[in-house]
Structures are given as C-alpha cells and as structure tokens.
Motif scaffolding. Sequence first.
Motif, PDB file in Angstrom:
ATOM      1  N   GLY A 354       0.941  -0.993  -0.014  1.00 59.76           N
ATOM      2  CA  GLY A 354       0.042  -0.069   0.271  1.00 59.76           C
ATOM      3  C   GLY A 354       0.808   1.086   0.024  1.00 59.76           C
ATOM      4  O   GLY A 354       2.089   1.193  -0.196  1.00 59.76           O
ATOM      5  N   SER A 355       0.139   2.188   0.361  1.00 62.03           N
ATOM      6  CA  SER A 355       1.088   3.499   0.388  1.00 62.03           C
ATOM      7  C   SER A 355       1.147   4.063   1.786  1.00 62.03           C
ATOM      8  O   SER A 355       0.655   3.602   2.648  1.00 62.03           O
ATOM      9  CB  SER A 355       0.205   4.638  -0.095  1.00 62.03           C
ATOM     10  OG  SER A 355      -0.171   4.318  -1.803  1.00 62.03           O
ATOM     11  N   GLY A 356       2.146   5.021   1.907  1.00 61.40           N
ATOM     12  CA  GLY A 356       2.487   5.576   3.242  1.00 61.40           C
ATOM     13  C   GLY A 356       3.039   7.104   2.745  1.00 61.40           C
ATOM     14  O   GLY A 356       3.139   7.560   1.754  1.00 61.40           O
ATOM     15  N   VAL A 357       3.217   7.721   4.127  1.00 62.15           N
ATOM     16  CA  VAL A 357       3.755   9.317   3.865  1.00 62.15           C
ATOM     17  C   VAL A 357       4.933   9.279   5.051  1.00 62.15           C
ATOM     18  O   VAL A 357       4.935   8.801   5.952  1.00 62.15           O
ATOM     19  CB  VAL A 357       2.822  10.153   4.012  1.00 62.15           C
ATOM     20  CG1 VAL A 357       2.192  10.110   5.569  1.00 62.15           C
ATOM     21  CG2 VAL A 357       3.417  11.560   4.020  1.00 62.15           C
ATOM     22  N   VAL A 370      -2.538  -2.262   5.714  1.00 62.87           N
ATOM     23  CA  VAL A 370      -1.150  -2.240   5.062  1.00 62.87           C
ATOM     24  C   VAL A 370      -0.076  -2.838   5.730  1.00 62.87           C
ATOM     25  O   VAL A 370       0.463  -3.690   5.201  1.00 62.87           O
ATOM     26  CB  VAL A 370      -0.766  -0.930   4.226  1.00 62.87           C
ATOM     27  CG1 VAL A 370       0.673  -1.203   3.681  1.00 62.87           C
ATOM     28  CG2 VAL A 370      -1.731  -0.354   3.524  1.00 62.87           C
ATOM     29  N   ALA A 371       0.129  -2.496   6.864  1.00 62.27           N
ATOM     30  CA  ALA A 371       0.879  -3.167   7.838  1.00 62.27           C
ATOM     31  C   ALA A 371       0.374  -3.537   9.258  1.00 62.27           C
ATOM     32  O   ALA A 371       0.491  -2.711  10.074  1.00 62.27           O
ATOM     33  CB  ALA A 371       2.379  -2.171   8.107  1.00 62.27           C
ATOM     34  N   VAL A 405      -4.448   2.736  11.431  1.00 58.12           N
ATOM     35  CA  VAL A 405      -3.128   3.500  11.387  1.00 58.12           C
ATOM     36  C   VAL A 405      -1.908   2.474  11.895  1.00 58.12           C
ATOM     37  O   VAL A 405      -2.378   1.694  12.781  1.00 58.12           O
ATOM     38  CB  VAL A 405      -3.298   4.521  12.532  1.00 58.12           C
ATOM     39  CG1 VAL A 405      -1.709   5.293  12.385  1.00 58.12           C
ATOM     40  CG2 VAL A 405      -4.121   5.961  12.069  1.00 58.12           C
ATOM     41  N   ALA A 406      -0.895   2.684  11.257  1.00 59.01           N
ATOM     42  CA  ALA A 406       0.422   2.034  11.487  1.00 59.01           C
ATOM     43  C   ALA A 406       1.447   3.085  11.243  1.00 59.01           C
ATOM     44  O   ALA A 406       1.514   3.902  10.496  1.00 59.01           O
ATOM     45  CB  ALA A 406       0.587   0.669  10.665  1.00 59.01           C
ATOM     46  N   GLY A 478      -3.085   4.623   3.047  1.00 55.74           N
ATOM     47  CA  GLY A 478      -2.025   5.002   3.840  1.00 55.74           C
ATOM     48  C   GLY A 478      -1.229   6.310   3.220  1.00 55.74           C
ATOM     49  O   GLY A 478      -0.419   6.936   3.587  1.00 55.74           O
ATOM     50  N   GLY A 479      -1.680   6.585   1.861  1.00 54.02           N
ATOM     51  CA  GLY A 479      -1.116   7.739   1.310  1.00 54.02           C
ATOM     52  C   GLY A 479      -1.522   9.057   1.783  1.00 54.02           C
ATOM     53  O   GLY A 479      -2.512   9.334   2.510  1.00 54.02           O
TER      54      GLY A 479
END
Length: 561
Positions: A354-357, A370-371, A405-406, A478-479
């Motif tokens: 997935g995405s993250g920042v 995602v995690a 949230v992770a 997650g983006g």
Amino acid sequence: MGRRWGPAMAAGERAGCVVSARGAGAEAEGPWSCSGVLLNRRAGLVLCHGGIVAPFLRAGPGALQPGTGPSFLGPDSCRDDLRLYVQWGPGRGPRARAELRGALCTPPCSAQPAPRSPACARLLLLACCPAFRASFARLFGGDVPEQWRFAGGGPEPPEDEASTSGADEGPLLAALGWFALLRLEDCTVKEVMGSPRLSVVPAASLPKGAPLLTCGSPFGAFCPDIFLNSLSRGVLSNAAGPLLLTDARCLPGTEGAGVFSTHGALVALVAAPLCWRAREWVGLSLLCAADALLRSAALALRRLGLQAEAKELAALLPRQARDTSAGPQRAQVLQEHGAAWLAAVLVECGSVWGSGVALAPRLVLTCRHVAPRENKRVLVRPATKSPPVWGEVVFATQDTSPYDVAVVKLEESLKGIPFPVLASYFHEGEDVCVVGFGAFGQACGPSVTSGILSAVVEVNEAPVMLQTTCAVHGGSSGGPLFTSSGELLGIITSNTRDNSTGATYPHLNFSIPMAVLQPALSQYRCTGELLPLRELDRPSEQVRVVWRLQRVPAQPHQSKL
C-alpha cells in the motif's frame, strides 16, 4: 474557471471538433463518431481516434492489433465506401465572430453560436505511437482481457462480469493507441484568418499534478448543440513514457479529444476512458502524448511520400521535441524536485502493499491494513527512486479501532525527501490532492489525483474524518492527502463500496485527519513512548459511530436535579 484557464479554454474551443465515419450506399454502416483536434485550420489537418475508421479496414480491425503489421496504414487500407465528416464550432476566443444561435434543437437550447455544418474529409493516415503501445503492454500485461473495460464512462459496472472481457469494446480496444489523420476537403482561408497557431508542449516537461484541461464532445456527434467541446478539468496523474493518466472526467465519445496545459498548449489526446478494473471504477482517463504521436505520424507521412503534410506536422512540435536523437526529455524530473507529493512512499509487508507518507527521515505513517502487525519488518520504497529502506512496525491500531493506522520506524534515514508541513486548518471546499500507489503505482510511481475537501466530520468540535472527491484506488491506502499548497491534511484509509453490487466508487473516500494523530506522533518522536498512540484504540463511542458511517447520536438532556 477564472483567468488561469482562459488560454486553455480558448485553445480547446478553436481546436476541438467531432469526427464521424459512415459507409456509403443504401445499407450504409455507422455512423461512428469521436472527438478530434484541428491541428492546423489553414491546412485543414485533423487528428482523431482511429477507432471510428477501424470498421472500414479492408483487413478488418484485427490489422490494428500489436505485432500484426507496421505502425501506420495508408488511406488505401480502408474501403472505398468510407465517408468522413468533421464538425466544429466557431470558438469563444477573442476573435470569434458572433453567429446565430444553435438551430439543431427546437426551440434553440443554447445561447452559444451554432456549430458549423459538417465538412467532408479524407483519410491521410492511420498511425499509432509505438512507445505508447509498449508502455500500455508493460502496464496492463495480460490483464486486459480479464480485468479492464475501456468503453463506457458512467459509474455503473457491467451487469455480467463476463462482459468485462473486452470483446464488447469493438473497434475501440483494437484501435487503442491508433489515431487517424484527416484533411478537410472544403477548408477555406476565410475560416482561419486570424486564428492563433496551435502549439504543442512535450508531455515530459510537465510534472505530476500539473493542471490539465480536456476539450471533447461526450457521445461524439450526438447533439453537438449541447455536447460539442465540453470542458473537464483535472491533473496529470501519472506517466509512463508517452502514456499518460489524468483524473479529468472523459466520457465515451471524447476519445481523440485534445488535452491542454494552462498556457493553451496541446499536451495529449484522449486514447480511452479507463472505467472499470474488475468491479472497481477507476475514474482515470488514458492519454497519448501529442508530441510523441505527432513525431510518429510525421515519420509515417514521409514514408508514404507525403512530404508537405509531414512538414506541417513537424512545424507544430517544439524544437526539442523534433530532435528524436536526444531521447526522452527529462525536464519532468527537474520540475518534480521538491514537490510535496514526493513524501509518498510504497510500503510492502509480505504479499501486502500500500501507500504511506514519510513524516521524518526514519518515520513513516501508513494504514493498519497495509502493515497489520507490530514488530513486522516492512520494505519502504521512496517515490524519488532512492534505494528502498527496511523498517519495523512499532505500532498498529487494533482491528476494533476505527482509526486504521500503523507507524513504521526505519532502519536507515530517507534522503532527498521534502517532509511535509502539517495543516493547521480544515476548510471544506478547498482544493486538495491525494497521492498513492494505486492504479499502476508499482509500475510507474505514485499517482496524483485532484479534488476538493468535500466534508469535515467533527465530534466535540474536533475533526475526526475527512471526505474528498479525489479519485482513490486500491493501493492508495495510507497515502497522503495534501492541500493545494502542499500541507499534509491526513492519510487515506478507504473509498466507498456498494455492498449490494460490490462496486467501488473512487470519488468518495475517507481520511484520518493529522490533527487526530499529531499529538501522539510528536510525543513518540520526542520520547519513543507508545502509550499516547495506544489511546487511538480507545476512542469515544461517537467517533466509532462516525467511522461506522452511522449518525452521531444527539447528546441527552442533562437533568438539573
């Protein structure tokens, strides 16, 4: 749409047209129609989608399939009974002449000048952009027959899942990446006197997130009084060579439409609306870069001996785009340096991604789904093409928490990333963008989609949920959600799904505001303490109700006794 879009609107109005094709005789086939671009009014050159010509190929539409022949076909490749017509409006530019109102509807349904009567045209060339087809094959691979549906632009999925096979697309899918170059047969100098020259900008010179305007005619030649040269605004969402993606809304019939920069330069032509992937409405449109397409068409014209026409096409290209020996332009990379969306990262956790920042050199925020497990190692890939970095999930909310949230702590620092500034205020209606690795993100980097902050849901006067109209797809979770000035508003958690049909809708999605997460994240960064983050597992019942998409109960009346 303001002064900013004035040049693009004027260019679109001058260049936009509708092209239709039909057979001759008593049992005439067709008509088929699509949008087109008047490349040069004085010379009468028109470029449109090749799908409307495909039914008239002597060898059948299969001749356009990749690997079956050359990258261009001459006019003798079509049957003699092919008849082509082009219709365009007077335009609303500064030199547009006042004419009578539209007369196709009774009473007239438009106060704008009527489109002129269709003009006859002849086919000069059918050409494709080989680089576009190569990028298409790389991105879609073998999934086209099973996953993608390119025709149809509404938010309704096919009734029968088997209909997504692509067989019902007819000539459109076979002609994807093919465009027809026409010459008007009755073009007059009077029509074009004073018309500014159409300019072309290299697509590689535009960064992701650059604003774009499409000017096309939904439903093709159907009722041009209403639909001719309809405008749609979006951004350059992603790019793989000359294959571009935009979140501007393009409906059936806009294939072949022009896509313009804010300065009024032609950037691309619409190749196809991307409507459904399996049962997910993608909400993006597929474009072919105009500079790459015109170079291919000019080369094909030279091989056919049409030197004058080849020279006319080449004259539209900027100087750097004419030099094919220089290779692909890389101005895009330079312009993207320092862009806020570069804080987006790809997060891989086993087979899940997935995405993250990235919030700090060694801190990444993503979604629990995602995690999902603490102490789990994950691989983080920056959008800057820097080497991937391993990290560990130090915190993930419980499955029962509404906050998905992770938090990932990296083993090495991320370099060359402009870490975002957190937004202090939330203004409904403001322009926003979402950055995520959905829709080809693993193949060509994160996509940028634009929209507005459509709702801020509050509990006890504090924001707990954000809603936007940006297109969000699987893999975007997650983006980051950014303001137009690059401030971080929140992280994307989900779009919406119709439980009765299983269809997903990308333009209605939800984010967790950074205002909810920032206090706990700040304390973790200072002390390494996880206890404030674990408070996210114990929100109030009102917050839980909001994230279950239920109505927040009213506060009970307090007794004075």
